[in-house]
Design a protein around this motif. Structure first.
Motif, PDB file in Angstrom:
ATOM      1  N   ALA A  84       3.117   5.448  -7.490  1.00 36.24           N
ATOM      2  CA  ALA A  84       2.029   5.843  -8.378  1.00 36.24           C
ATOM      3  C   ALA A  84       1.584   7.286  -8.118  1.00 36.24           C
ATOM      4  O   ALA A  84       0.694   7.787  -8.799  1.00 36.24           O
ATOM      5  CB  ALA A  84       0.846   4.888  -8.221  1.00 36.24           C
ATOM      6  N   LYS A  85       2.201   7.890  -7.102  1.00 36.77           N
ATOM      7  CA  LYS A  85       1.846   9.264  -6.711  1.00 36.77           C
ATOM      8  C   LYS A  85       0.340   9.384  -6.442  1.00 36.77           C
ATOM      9  O   LYS A  85      -0.327  10.311  -6.906  1.00 36.77           O
ATOM     10  CB  LYS A  85       2.312  10.261  -7.763  1.00 36.77           C
ATOM     11  CG  LYS A  85       3.828  10.301  -7.901  1.00 36.77           C
ATOM     12  CD  LYS A  85       4.272  11.334  -8.891  1.00 36.77           C
ATOM     13  CE  LYS A  85       5.737  11.462  -9.114  1.00 36.77           C
ATOM     14  NZ  LYS A  85       6.694  10.544  -8.738  1.00 36.77           N
ATOM     15  N   GLN A  86      -0.156   8.404  -5.674  1.00 34.90           N
ATOM     16  CA  GLN A  86      -1.560   8.377  -5.266  1.00 34.90           C
ATOM     17  C   GLN A  86      -1.609   8.319  -3.740  1.00 34.90           C
ATOM     18  O   GLN A  86      -1.759   7.239  -3.151  1.00 34.90           O
ATOM     19  CB  GLN A  86      -2.270   7.156  -5.848  1.00 34.90           C
ATOM     20  CG  GLN A  86      -2.356   7.138  -7.355  1.00 34.90           C
ATOM     21  CD  GLN A  86      -2.969   5.848  -7.876  1.00 34.90           C
ATOM     22  OE1 GLN A  86      -2.946   4.808  -7.228  1.00 34.90           O
ATOM     23  NE2 GLN A  86      -3.521   5.933  -9.075  1.00 34.90           N
ATOM     24  N   PRO A  87      -1.475   9.467  -3.068  1.00 40.65           N
ATOM     25  CA  PRO A  87      -1.371   9.486  -1.610  1.00 40.65           C
ATOM     26  C   PRO A  87      -2.578   8.914  -0.866  1.00 40.65           C
ATOM     27  O   PRO A  87      -2.451   8.511   0.290  1.00 40.65           O
ATOM     28  CB  PRO A  87      -1.174  10.959  -1.277  1.00 40.65           C
ATOM     29  CG  PRO A  87      -1.588  11.709  -2.484  1.00 40.65           C
ATOM     30  CD  PRO A  87      -1.436  10.800  -3.655  1.00 40.65           C
ATOM     31  N   ASP A  88      -3.722   8.833  -1.514  1.00 43.84           N
ATOM     32  CA  ASP A  88      -4.926   8.317  -0.864  1.00 43.84           C
ATOM     33  C   ASP A  88      -5.212   6.853  -1.189  1.00 43.84           C
ATOM     34  O   ASP A  88      -6.248   6.323  -0.801  1.00 43.84           O
ATOM     35  CB  ASP A  88      -6.137   9.171  -1.266  1.00 43.84           C
ATOM     36  CG  ASP A  88      -5.990  10.605  -0.802  1.00 43.84           C
ATOM     37  OD1 ASP A  88      -5.352  10.833   0.235  1.00 43.84           O
ATOM     38  OD2 ASP A  88      -6.510  11.509  -1.509  1.00 43.84           O
ATOM     39  N   PHE A  89      -4.303   6.192  -1.904  1.00 42.18           N
ATOM     40  CA  PHE A  89      -4.531   4.806  -2.318  1.00 42.18           C
ATOM     41  C   PHE A  89      -4.699   3.890  -1.107  1.00 42.18           C
ATOM     42  O   PHE A  89      -3.960   3.964  -0.132  1.00 42.18           O
ATOM     43  CB  PHE A  89      -3.355   4.305  -3.165  1.00 42.18           C
ATOM     44  CG  PHE A  89      -3.464   2.858  -3.531  1.00 42.18           C
ATOM     45  CD1 PHE A  89      -4.308   2.442  -4.548  1.00 42.18           C
ATOM     46  CD2 PHE A  89      -2.735   1.902  -2.841  1.00 42.18           C
ATOM     47  CE1 PHE A  89      -4.419   1.101  -4.881  1.00 42.18           C
ATOM     48  CE2 PHE A  89      -2.831   0.555  -3.169  1.00 42.18           C
ATOM     49  CZ  PHE A  89      -3.680   0.153  -4.186  1.00 42.18           C
TER      50      PHE A  89
ATOM     51  N   GLU B  34       0.823  -1.210   0.000  1.00 46.15           N
ATOM     52  CA  GLU B  34       0.000   0.000   0.000  1.00 46.15           C
ATOM     53  C   GLU B  34       0.864   1.271   0.000  1.00 46.15           C
ATOM     54  O   GLU B  34       0.659   2.171  -0.821  1.00 46.15           O
ATOM     55  CB  GLU B  34      -0.944   0.004   1.198  1.00 46.15           C
ATOM     56  CG  GLU B  34      -1.936   1.145   1.202  1.00 46.15           C
ATOM     57  CD  GLU B  34      -2.926   1.018   2.338  1.00 46.15           C
ATOM     58  OE1 GLU B  34      -4.065   0.570   2.073  1.00 46.15           O
ATOM     59  OE2 GLU B  34      -2.559   1.353   3.483  1.00 46.15           O
TER      60      GLU B  34
ATOM     61  N   HIS C  11       2.874   1.578  -3.296  1.00 48.88           N
ATOM     62  CA  HIS C  11       2.010   1.994  -4.401  1.00 48.88           C
ATOM     63  C   HIS C  11       1.690   3.487  -4.307  1.00 48.88           C
ATOM     64  O   HIS C  11       1.715   4.196  -5.312  1.00 48.88           O
ATOM     65  CB  HIS C  11       0.719   1.176  -4.424  1.00 48.88           C
ATOM     66  CG  HIS C  11      -0.152   1.484  -5.594  1.00 48.88           C
ATOM     67  ND1 HIS C  11       0.014   0.877  -6.808  1.00 48.88           N
ATOM     68  CD2 HIS C  11      -1.176   2.368  -5.741  1.00 48.88           C
ATOM     69  CE1 HIS C  11      -0.875   1.351  -7.661  1.00 48.88           C
ATOM     70  NE2 HIS C  11      -1.609   2.259  -7.033  1.00 48.88           N
ATOM     71  N   ARG C  12       1.398   3.958  -3.096  1.00 48.69           N
ATOM     72  CA  ARG C  12       1.127   5.392  -2.901  1.00 48.69           C
ATOM     73  C   ARG C  12       2.285   6.239  -3.414  1.00 48.69           C
ATOM     74  O   ARG C  12       2.086   7.235  -4.105  1.00 48.69           O
ATOM     75  CB  ARG C  12       0.910   5.696  -1.428  1.00 48.69           C
ATOM     76  CG  ARG C  12      -0.397   5.262  -0.880  1.00 48.69           C
ATOM     77  CD  ARG C  12      -0.493   5.588   0.586  1.00 48.69           C
ATOM     78  NE  ARG C  12      -1.698   5.023   1.147  1.00 48.69           N
ATOM     79  CZ  ARG C  12      -1.898   4.840   2.434  1.00 48.69           C
ATOM     80  NH1 ARG C  12      -0.979   5.192   3.305  1.00 48.69           N
ATOM     81  NH2 ARG C  12      -3.024   4.323   2.850  1.00 48.69           N
ATOM     82  N   ASN C  13       3.499   5.851  -3.038  1.00 50.57           N
ATOM     83  CA  ASN C  13       4.683   6.632  -3.406  1.00 50.57           C
ATOM     84  C   ASN C  13       4.982   6.562  -4.894  1.00 50.57           C
ATOM     85  O   ASN C  13       5.176   7.597  -5.536  1.00 50.57           O
ATOM     86  CB  ASN C  13       5.902   6.174  -2.617  1.00 50.57           C
ATOM     87  CG  ASN C  13       5.790   6.520  -1.148  1.00 50.57           C
ATOM     88  OD1 ASN C  13       5.085   7.437  -0.765  1.00 50.57           O
ATOM     89  ND2 ASN C  13       6.486   5.768  -0.320  1.00 50.57           N
TER      90      ASN C  13
END
Length: 165
Positions: free
Chosen positions: A32-37, A25, A28-30
């Motif tokens: 994919a640059k998706q901080p709310d993933f 998790e 992936h956040r880092n």
């Protein structure tokens, strides 16, 4: 290859796979640059069956050791989020509740070495540390650091602070 070696390597790979799951998790956040993933609710279901207090595996398996550390740090993070407990005290409380003394004291000392210098309430931290630690050797080290930090906070003699911090 010797059967024992193959079994040991399979066990290490198994723990490495679980470690990858528990880290997914955040990674992936880092990347994919998706901080709310967030992973799905059943993504980490496999981890529910893990025995997190296996001392032999903790001593012998690097991936298992990291998995155990990550597991209990996540528990501490949950305590902070749910109850608003100070993040440094949360780690002590979670680690202190571990049933295996070797694993418990290993996690406590690895955190306490840095956390005692970072906490806003050194007195509460140190007294909580003393309640949960069962290692005399570790206690001596943290007590020495605590005493030096107390002197610093009162403007006392700081000559030993740089060596300890």
């Amino acid at each position: 290859m010797p059967k024992e070696f193959v079994e040991d390597e399979r066990e290490e790979l198994h723990y490495y796979n679980l470690l990858t799951l528990i880290n997914y998790e955040n990674l992936h956040r880092n990347y994919a640059k998706q901080p709310d993933f967030k992973v799905s609710s059943d993504f980490l279901k496999t981890l529910e069956a893990v025995d997190y207090v296996n001392e032999d595996a903790y001593k012998l398996r690097g991936s298992y050791t990291k998995l155990v550390e990550k597991h209990f740090r996540r528990k501490a993070d949950e305590l902070v989020e749910k109850e608003g407990v100070d993040k440094y005290l949360a780690k002590l409380k979670v680690f202190g509740a571990i049933s295996n003394d070797f694993i418990k004291n290993s996690l406590i000392i690895s955190s306490a070495k840095n956390d005692i210098s970072n906490t806003d309430n050194i007195e509460a931290y140190y007294s909580t540390y003393r309640l949960v630690s069962t290692s005399t050797k570790n206690d001596e080290s943290i007590t020495e650091k605590y005493e030096a930090l107390k002197k610093l906070s009162r403007g006392g003699n700081v000559s030993n602070i740089y060596r300890l911090c």
